[in-house]
Write an enzyme that holds these catalytic residues in place. Sequence first.
Site, PDB file in Angstrom:
ATOM      1  CB  SER A 165      43.506  42.839  17.756  1.00 24.69           C
ATOM      2  OG  SER A 165      42.526  42.028  17.707  1.00 24.69           O
ATOM      3  CG  ASP A 246      37.052  46.238  20.905  1.00 30.64           C
ATOM      4  OD1 ASP A 246      36.425  45.262  20.396  1.00 30.64           O
ATOM      5  OD2 ASP A 246      38.191  46.154  20.922  1.00 30.64           O
ATOM      6  CG  HIS A 278      38.690  45.340  17.215  1.00 30.62           C
ATOM      7  ND1 HIS A 278      39.534  45.269  18.617  1.00 30.62           N
ATOM      8  CD2 HIS A 278      39.195  44.532  16.976  1.00 30.62           C
ATOM      9  CE1 HIS A 278      40.366  44.386  18.696  1.00 30.62           C
ATOM     10  NE2 HIS A 278      40.259  43.837  17.391  1.00 30.62           N
TER      11      HIS A 278
END
Length: 304
Positions: A165, A246, A278
Amino acid sequence: MDPATQNDEIAFEFPPLFRLYKDGRADRLKGNETVPPSTDPTTGVQSKDIVLSPESGLSARIYLPKLPDPTRKLPFLLYIHGGGFVIESPSSPIYHSHVSSLAAQANVVALSIHYRRAPEHPLPAAFEDSWAAFQWAATHSTGGGPESWLNEHADFNRVFVAGDSAGSTLAHHVVRQSGVEGVSGVNTVGVVLFHPYFRNEVPDKLLEVIYPTGGGLEDPKMYPGNDPRLGSLGAGRVLVFVAEKDFLKDRGWSYYEALKKSGWSGVVEIEETEGEDHVFHLLDPSCEKAVSLVKKVAAFMNQE
């Protein structure tokens, strides 16, 4: 801060990550749990916490897998955690478990860094700390650095950088900087980006708050697709993971396409995990797809 002088008026709220008050205080709404360093009873991976820079407060948790042959040096992994640049740390349960697992399965010495987090330290502080951590690690390439585990057991001819991320954004920046500026004694073989958080053309309120000096779509830190130096990426291989559900998936694909077109001489791969969201591999590490993902990362790092 003296409770009598606190101002509880909210300046900005970004659930589920944090709340920022007008007096500068911040409440993190999740990602505050921690676990101490330890020796994993199953894998034998040891960990300890170290300080990289007393001046900035930059610190890290370092992981050392079992050493059947203590004279044989192992690849080095710099890992950068996610959390929107705001929450989580190397001592968060999900990250301690994940990096320990990577160290065991890939048989690497891993350094998981605790960079300064927004909003108290707005971006680009996290970018600066990530690059400083890489440079600090590089001082061990000749065996004369301050950390004995790196001096004795890390092979700086086989270096990997990884993140998830927001940590993917920072990992890309580190390797981009190493390609542009050069780092003596280090050969970065590969980069692993899990579900990267690059920006796109859509306005991003979070970044407006935590990165007030950002350059928008012209900022190579957050938008590598417009970076004229993208082709200078300082690694030979890149592995990008995206997840079907995601909301950041398209940004990972855009990065993949931009890197292929940049003139970079390395090899980039991308894998999309069907039916997942995610960082699913952090939230449910024992599920079949998460186990498979970590095995693929280990194979990537052990590829000759």
